[in-house]
Design a protein around this motif. Structure first.
Motif, PDB file in Angstrom:
ATOM      1  N   PRO A 144       7.872  -8.497  -9.209  1.00  0.00           N
ATOM      2  CA  PRO A 144       6.677  -8.078  -8.027  1.00  0.00           C
ATOM      3  C   PRO A 144       6.771  -6.804  -7.762  1.00  0.00           C
ATOM      4  CG  PRO A 144       7.079 -10.245  -7.940  1.00  0.00           C
ATOM      5  CD  PRO A 144       8.065  -9.796  -8.763  1.00  0.00           C
ATOM      6  N   LEU A 145       8.094  -6.347  -7.341  1.00  0.00           N
ATOM      7  CA  LEU A 145       8.376  -4.735  -7.068  1.00  0.00           C
ATOM      8  C   LEU A 145       8.100  -4.028  -8.122  1.00  0.00           C
ATOM      9  CD1 LEU A 145      11.398  -5.305  -4.425  1.00  0.00           C
ATOM     10  CD2 LEU A 145       8.832  -4.625  -3.864  1.00  0.00           C
ATOM     11  N   VAL A 146       8.594  -4.247  -9.299  1.00  0.00           N
ATOM     12  CA  VAL A 146       8.272  -3.343 -10.672  1.00  0.00           C
ATOM     13  C   VAL A 146       6.387  -3.180 -10.657  1.00  0.00           C
ATOM     14  CG1 VAL A 146       8.189  -3.176 -12.876  1.00  0.00           C
ATOM     15  CG2 VAL A 146      10.211  -4.080 -11.626  1.00  0.00           C
ATOM     16  N   GLU A 147       5.908  -4.168 -10.558  1.00  0.00           N
ATOM     17  CA  GLU A 147       4.506  -4.177 -10.563  1.00  0.00           C
ATOM     18  C   GLU A 147       3.569  -3.289  -9.337  1.00  0.00           C
ATOM     19  OE1 GLU A 147       2.831  -4.928 -13.217  1.00  0.00           O
ATOM     20  OE2 GLU A 147       4.663  -5.864 -14.320  1.00  0.00           O
ATOM     21  N   ALA A 148       4.183  -3.401  -8.230  1.00  0.00           N
ATOM     22  CA  ALA A 148       3.614  -2.935  -7.054  1.00  0.00           C
ATOM     23  C   ALA A 148       4.104  -1.363  -7.135  1.00  0.00           C
ATOM     24  CB  ALA A 148       4.408  -3.398  -5.724  1.00  0.00           C
ATOM     25  N   ILE A 149       5.334  -0.948  -7.663  1.00  0.00           N
ATOM     26  CA  ILE A 149       5.631   0.330  -7.709  1.00  0.00           C
ATOM     27  C   ILE A 149       4.657   1.296  -8.636  1.00  0.00           C
ATOM     28  CG2 ILE A 149       7.307   0.378  -9.241  1.00  0.00           C
ATOM     29  CD1 ILE A 149       7.746   2.033  -5.988  1.00  0.00           C
ATOM     30  N   LYS A 150       3.968   0.375  -9.627  1.00  0.00           N
ATOM     31  CA  LYS A 150       3.136   1.135 -10.611  1.00  0.00           C
ATOM     32  C   LYS A 150       1.863   1.286 -10.134  1.00  0.00           C
ATOM     33  CE  LYS A 150       5.148  -1.016 -14.712  1.00  0.00           C
ATOM     34  NZ  LYS A 150       5.211  -2.083 -15.536  1.00  0.00           N
ATOM     35  N   ILE A 151       1.488   0.985  -8.732  1.00  0.00           N
ATOM     36  CA  ILE A 151       0.287   1.217  -8.088  1.00  0.00           C
ATOM     37  C   ILE A 151       0.274   2.794  -7.987  1.00  0.00           C
ATOM     38  CG2 ILE A 151      -1.347   0.650  -6.361  1.00  0.00           C
ATOM     39  CD1 ILE A 151      -0.073  -2.230  -6.167  1.00  0.00           C
ATOM     40  N   LYS A 152      -1.203   3.312  -8.224  1.00  0.00           N
ATOM     41  CA  LYS A 152      -1.191   4.679  -8.241  1.00  0.00           C
ATOM     42  C   LYS A 152      -1.666   5.060  -6.786  1.00  0.00           C
ATOM     43  CE  LYS A 152      -1.901   5.707 -13.055  1.00  0.00           C
ATOM     44  NZ  LYS A 152      -2.777   6.365 -13.892  1.00  0.00           N
ATOM     45  N   PRO A 184      -1.827   5.401  -2.944  1.00  0.00           N
ATOM     46  CA  PRO A 184      -0.441   5.423  -2.023  1.00  0.00           C
ATOM     47  C   PRO A 184      -0.833   4.339  -1.058  1.00  0.00           C
ATOM     48  CG  PRO A 184      -1.604   7.721  -2.034  1.00  0.00           C
ATOM     49  CD  PRO A 184      -2.487   6.696  -2.831  1.00  0.00           C
ATOM     50  N   LYS A 185      -2.100   4.079  -0.378  1.00  0.00           N
ATOM     51  CA  LYS A 185      -2.188   3.025   0.625  1.00  0.00           C
ATOM     52  C   LYS A 185      -1.844   1.571   0.119  1.00  0.00           C
ATOM     53  CE  LYS A 185      -4.776   1.822   4.974  1.00  0.00           C
ATOM     54  NZ  LYS A 185      -5.766   2.156   5.883  1.00  0.00           N
ATOM     55  N   PRO A 186      -2.651   1.322  -0.884  1.00  0.00           N
ATOM     56  CA  PRO A 186      -2.475  -0.155  -1.547  1.00  0.00           C
ATOM     57  C   PRO A 186      -1.018  -0.369  -1.874  1.00  0.00           C
ATOM     58  CG  PRO A 186      -4.338   0.702  -2.224  1.00  0.00           C
ATOM     59  CD  PRO A 186      -3.802   1.910  -1.385  1.00  0.00           C
ATOM     60  N   LYS A 187      -0.398   0.991  -2.449  1.00  0.00           N
ATOM     61  CA  LYS A 187       1.076   0.642  -2.839  1.00  0.00           C
ATOM     62  C   LYS A 187       2.124   0.380  -1.778  1.00  0.00           C
ATOM     63  CE  LYS A 187       4.217   3.476  -5.723  1.00  0.00           C
ATOM     64  NZ  LYS A 187       4.527   4.638  -6.193  1.00  0.00           N
ATOM     65  N   VAL A 188       1.820   0.955  -0.519  1.00  0.00           N
ATOM     66  CA  VAL A 188       2.723   0.684   0.513  1.00  0.00           C
ATOM     67  C   VAL A 188       2.468  -0.723   1.218  1.00  0.00           C
ATOM     68  CG1 VAL A 188       3.286   1.407   2.977  1.00  0.00           C
ATOM     69  CG2 VAL A 188       2.759   3.104   1.173  1.00  0.00           C
ATOM     70  N   GLN A 189       1.194  -1.031   1.170  1.00  0.00           N
ATOM     71  CA  GLN A 189       0.778  -2.425   1.757  1.00  0.00           C
ATOM     72  C   GLN A 189       1.456  -3.640   0.831  1.00  0.00           C
ATOM     73  OE1 GLN A 189      -0.383  -3.228   4.685  1.00  0.00           O
ATOM     74  NE2 GLN A 189      -0.523  -1.012   5.060  1.00  0.00           N
ATOM     75  N   ILE A 241      12.381   1.978  -6.899  1.00  0.00           N
ATOM     76  CA  ILE A 241      11.915   1.214  -5.895  1.00  0.00           C
ATOM     77  C   ILE A 241      12.679   1.478  -4.660  1.00  0.00           C
ATOM     78  CG2 ILE A 241      12.057  -1.440  -5.149  1.00  0.00           C
ATOM     79  CD1 ILE A 241      11.388  -2.159  -8.105  1.00  0.00           C
ATOM     80  N   ILE A 242      14.112   1.689  -4.755  1.00  0.00           N
ATOM     81  CA  ILE A 242      14.780   1.847  -3.538  1.00  0.00           C
ATOM     82  C   ILE A 242      14.445   3.161  -3.041  1.00  0.00           C
ATOM     83  CG2 ILE A 242      17.265   2.102  -2.711  1.00  0.00           C
ATOM     84  CD1 ILE A 242      16.534  -0.521  -3.525  1.00  0.00           C
ATOM     85  N   GLU A 243      14.105   4.344  -3.837  1.00  0.00           N
ATOM     86  CA  GLU A 243      13.726   5.545  -3.346  1.00  0.00           C
ATOM     87  C   GLU A 243      12.595   5.381  -2.666  1.00  0.00           C
ATOM     88  OE1 GLU A 243      13.020   9.881  -5.099  1.00  0.00           O
ATOM     89  OE2 GLU A 243      13.811   8.456  -6.468  1.00  0.00           O
ATOM     90  N   TYR A 244      11.493   4.764  -3.072  1.00  0.00           N
ATOM     91  CA  TYR A 244       9.986   4.616  -2.663  1.00  0.00           C
ATOM     92  C   TYR A 244      10.226   4.075  -1.105  1.00  0.00           C
ATOM     93  CZ  TYR A 244       5.268   3.404  -1.810  1.00  0.00           C
ATOM     94  OH  TYR A 244       4.102   3.383  -1.150  1.00  0.00           O
TER      95      TYR A 244
END
Length: 486
Positions: A388-396, A398-403, A472-475
């Motif tokens: 799930p984190l891999v799929e979330a980090i692919k979101i372009k 910014p706001k939906p990605k953080v949420q 993921i860790i960097e984000y």
């Protein structure tokens, strides 16, 4: 008529002694007269053969009539039809490959060397250089193998080469000999074996070979003169064999009692296992202590009564106190032996003071902290959170990605969530000293990516997974204030 018969009988008696000297002085070229006597059947057989054989078929050397020598040597001469002594074969010289693997029972490194080999009546000589056949120089002699009491046998286990045979002397020295040609190897093997047999018999011993076989029996290399035979030496062997047979027969007779004893042992073991104390009892008595390294995060926090492991807390405090400005903090590795020593103290639940001089190197503290996270049975970011984190980090966006990332982290158990919050807030302080410690978000992501998360089944590409781990860790580090509400 009666008088004529008496006269003929007397005449025959007078002529009878005339025949016996002819028998005694007869040579191989004359025909022997067969006379009934008390001699053995073997003598009569040989005498009868001499009447049939032609002159060209007769042996050139006199036949040995000593029956004991014939049985001991057991060597047949082709074309002679009789057993005689086999003469010693002396080989003047030939190149053989030699390796000395043991000297007086002490093993040596096997080094093959091409040697000029010479076989004499009682020893085998090795020279570095080829020697003339007329005279052998003793100055160039490298080694001399005494053949009296030695054992020779073919071997395939001591070397991967072909045509290899081994000579073991009575002092425990072992030599390997090899020739590329099978014919040459067999020639030397037979010649050396013949010399050993003859020397052993002259010395009053016997050759250690199996009955009706050319295979030699094993000889203990550490016992000099083991090949000598005596009545006293045979008795212990036979007694030993009898004791083995008696033991085997008694074991067969008492097989029922043995099975009963085994069942009794099983029953006693079952009772002991039932009566053994439980793990909880051993932990309460302090006989078994749970370790810190390798323990599940939830279990460790429950045992310590906190939401963050104590070891993580004291390591973070130590780095905040004296390591934020150190060059390459968390990137430079500490001394592994010192790190293992620190780990042992923590696992034994001893008092840990990171301000002590033995923990002066701050890289030892950071190395132990990273080792703690790597040895968790389940990483700080659980297995179910990896994809799930891999799929979330692919979101372009910014706001939906953080949420999306924040929602996944907030859904974790409290120990995971609070430990992440403590660690990422600490890494934020490390980034504040980036000009001194030369650490960046990308560098921290590379260090902590494979330390804090990894897939349960690494079925995909490892390189691709590592890229996602670092990203993921960097984000999360960049957006930690929003995700953890710092």
């Amino acid at each position: 008529m009666a008088g004529a018969r008496i006269t003929n009988i007397q005449t025959a008696k007078k002529q009878l002694p005339m025949i016996q000297p002819l028998q005694q002085t007869a040579t191989q070229d004359s025909v022997q007269i067969r006379i009934k006597s008390s001699k053995s059947s073997g003598d009569r057989l040989s005498q009868s053969k001499s009447m049939v054989l032609q002159e060209s078929d007769l042996p050139q050397k006199p036949i040995s009539r000593h029956r004991r020598n014939q049985s001991q040597h057991n060597v047949a001469v082709q074309g002679g039809g009789a057993n005689i002594f086999k003469p010693l074969v002396e080989l003047k010289g030939e190149h053989l490959n030699m390796a000395k693997i043991s000297e007086s029972g002490k093993k040596q490194r096997k080094n093959w060397t091409q040697m000029w080999s010479v076989l004499t009546s009682d020893q085998l000589l090795f020279y570095k250089e080829r020697q003339p056949e007329t005279s052998q120089k003793t100055g160039g002699k490298v080694d001399a193998v005494q053949l009296c009491g030695a054992v020779i046998q073919w071997t395939t286990e001591k070397s991967s080469r072909k045509n290899v045979f081994q000579i073991t002397t009575n002092t425990g020295s072992e030599y390997l000999l090899q020739a590329d040609s099978y014919t040459i190897a067999v020639k030397w093997f037979d010649a050396i074996r013949g010399s050993i047999d003859s020397l052993t018999k002259e010395d009053g011993g016997f050759s250690l070979r199996r009955s009706n076989s050319s295979d030699y029996l094993p000889r203990h290399s550490s016992l000099p003169g083991y090949g000598s035979a005596s009545p006293s030496s045979k008795q212990p062997n036979s007694a030993h064999r009898r004791s083995i047979n008696m033991f085997g027969s008694s074991k067969l007779k008492h097989s029922t009692s043995d099975s009963a004893d085994k069942n009794g042992v099983k029953n006693r073991l079952k009772k002991f296992i039932i009566r053994r104390p439980s793990m909880k009892t051993l932990q309460e008595k302090g006989l078994i202590k749970d370790r810190v390294f390798g323990c599940h995060l939830l279990t460790l926090c429950q045992r310590e009564g906190s939401s963050v492991p104590k070891f993580v807390q004291i390591c973070v405090d130590a780095v905040d106190k004296r390591g934020l400005g150190v060059d390459g903090i968390y990137r430079v590795s500490g001394n592994l032996a010192t790190i293992q020593k620190l780990r042992f103290i923590v696992d034994q639940e001893e008092d840990l003071n990171l301000d002590h001089s033995q923990w002066e190197d701050i890289h030892v503290v950071t190395g132990a902290l990273k080792m703690f996270f790597r040895e968790l049975p389940e990483p700080l970011f659980p297995f179910r959170l990896f994809q799930p984190l891999v799929e979330a980090i692919k979101i372009k966006e910014p706001k939906p990605k953080v949420q999306a990332v924040k929602k996944l982290i907030l859904g974790l158990p409290k120990p995971n969530r609070d430990t992440m919050k403590l660690l990422f807030s600490h890494l934020h302080r490390v980034l504040a000293f980036s000009k001194k410690n030369l650490m960046s978000t990308q560098g921290i992501g590379i260090v902590f990516g494979p330390t804090l998360m990894w897939p349960e089944l690494d079925a995909g590409n490892m390189a691709v997974n590592m890229v996602y781990q670092n990203q993921i860790i960097e984000y999360i580090l960049v957006e930690s204030q929003e995700i953890f509400s710092l």
